[in-house]
Design an enzyme around this catalytic site. Structure first.
Site: not given
Ligand code: NAD
Ligand code: TYD
Length: 344
Positions: A34-35, A129, A131, A154, A158, A209
């Site tokens: 969806k960007l 995740t 989480e 969130y 999930k 922060p």
């Molecule tokens: P991100 O936020 O970087 O990317 C999400 C992407 O999904 C974006 O390109 C966005 O445009 C697209 N998107 C959002 N809503 C949409 C919709 N309605 N239709 C089509 N596209 C849509 O996220 P990420 O960090 O790359 O995470 C990807 C997946 O992995 C997620 O499902 C997240 O829950 C899971 N995940 C992430 C982490 C992490 O540490 N980042 C860890 C475990 C699991």
């Molecule tokens: P985050 O990258 O948001 O991932 P998640 O909450 O999904 O684990 O945060 C990682 C950890 O860092 C989380 O314990 C919250 C903390 N955090 C800060 O202390 N300061 C910040 O500005 C952010 C974005 C996260």
């Protein structure tokens, strides 16, 4: 194989598309994204620019996973597997406003599951995740049988998507699998998540922060290792199964912050302790024995190498994140951190 990757313009999705094209010369990918603020086609610029034979292997479609007509029309064109990365992915934003999290993460997954079922797909992978398991005390790890106990909007969305995915396997026999990974870091991560946010702030001498006492623990995995695990699940995973994926790398947020400052030769005086995130999970740790034992997956990166590579990437790609950090996403952050900086 022809794969529908959703959310492929985001952090993990774009790394996964690159991983698949580097690993399999004959696979093709349709990327439906969806960007949103987090999606960025620059993440896949070199894939787009590659030779024409590659172009035939890669198609980008701008669209929403909740659009059932669109999803149906994409899947009916010979797609063999769906890998659902698309999501609203940031805990802080879900605390600010949770509605879009339910729409995309829950309803969007349901739309994809229905289309996969209708067209008889033989693989559906829901990218989830750790989480969803909630928060740990000082000991123990999450296994695949740990009860779900999500604490943020969130993680609740999930968990909802995971349960729907599970139900499509149990009720309809859809060959669906779920992966639950710990915190990823690496190139192309949107600079709102801890590691890229702090790297880019430190590079520009802005405050870092840290929430609460900075002692919350996350299990960190380099994004390429997550991609290789999904590859294993795609090819060898057993339908109806959940696979935990982790980095075996527990670190407090304060440790992560100090490592980043050291890598960049910046002073610890940049650290500011701010009001804690509401419902902040204390500790995550993943037991990934199952994927290691049953599928033979192993990690390539240790944290020391992964974080150096990540810092180097943000150093060499300042125009990528400068554009983002000066763009409209600042509005959310200004408001969020003004609130966090208020004294209790
Ligand atoms: P991100 O936020 O970087 O990317 C999400 C992407 O999904 C974006 O390109 C966005 O445009 C697209 N998107 C959002 N809503 C949409 C919709 N309605 N239709 C089509 N596209 C849509 O996220 P990420 O960090 O790359 O995470 C990807 C997946 O992995 C997620 O499902 C997240 O829950 C899971 N995940 C992430 C982490 C992490 O540490 N980042 C860890 C475990 C699991
Ligand atoms: P985050 O990258 O948001 O991932 P998640 O909450 O999904 O684990 O945060 C990682 C950890 O860092 C989380 O314990 C919250 C903390 N955090 C800060 O202390 N300061 C910040 O500005 C952010 C974005 C996260």
């Amino acid at each position: 194989m022809k794969i529908l990757v959703t959310g492929g313009a985001g952090f993990i999705g774009s790394n996964f598309i690159r991983y698949i094209f580097n690993t399999y010369q004959d696979y093709s990918i349709v990327n439906l994204d969806k960007l949103t603020y987090a999606g960025n086609l620059e993440n896949l610029k070199e894939i787009e620019e590659q030779d024409s034979s590659c172009k035939k292997r890669y198609t980008f479609i701008k669209g929403d996973i909740t659009d059932s007509k669109l999803v149906d029309s994409i899947i009916e064109k010979d797609v063999e597997a769906v890998i659902n990365f698309a999501a609203e992915s940031h805990v802080d934003r879900s605390i600010d406003n949770s509605r879009i999290f339910v729409e995309t993460n829950v309803l969007g997954t349901q739309v994809l599951l229905d289309a996969a079922l209708k067209h008889g797909l033989n693989r559906f992978i829901q990218i989830s995740t750790d989480e969803v398991y909630g928060s740990l005390g000082p000991d123990g790890k999450f296994s695949e049988t740990t009860p779900l106990s999500p604490n943020s909007p969130y993680s609740a969305s999930k968990a909802g998507a995971d349960l729907l995915t599970r139900s499509y396997f149990e009720t309809f026999g859809l060959p669906a699998l779920i992966t639950r990974c710990s915190n990823n870091y690496g190139p192309y991560q949107f600079p709102e998540k801890l590691i890229p946010f702090f790297i880019t702030n430190a590079m520009t001498d802005q405050q870092l922060p840290l929430y609460g006492d900075g002692q919350n623990v996350r299990d960190w995995i380099f994004v390429e290792d997550h991609c290789s695990a999904i590859d294993m699940v795609l090819h060898h995973g057993k339908p109806g199964t959940i696979y935990n994926i982790g980095g075996d790398c527990e670190k407090t947020n304060a440790e992560i912050t100090k490592t980043i400052l050291q890598e960049l030769s910046k002073p610890e005086s940049l650290i500011t302790y701010v009001k804690d995130r509401p419902g902040h999970d204390r500790r995550y740790a993943i037991d990934c024995t199952k994927i290691t034992r049953d599928l033979g997956w192993s990690r390539k990166y240790v944290f020391k190498t992964g974080i150096k590579e990540t810092v180097k990437w943000y150093n060499e790609n300042q125009s990528w994140w400068n554009k983002i950090k000066t763009g409209e996403y600042q509005d959310f952050y200004k408001r969020w951190y003004e609130d966090r900086n208020k004294q209790e």
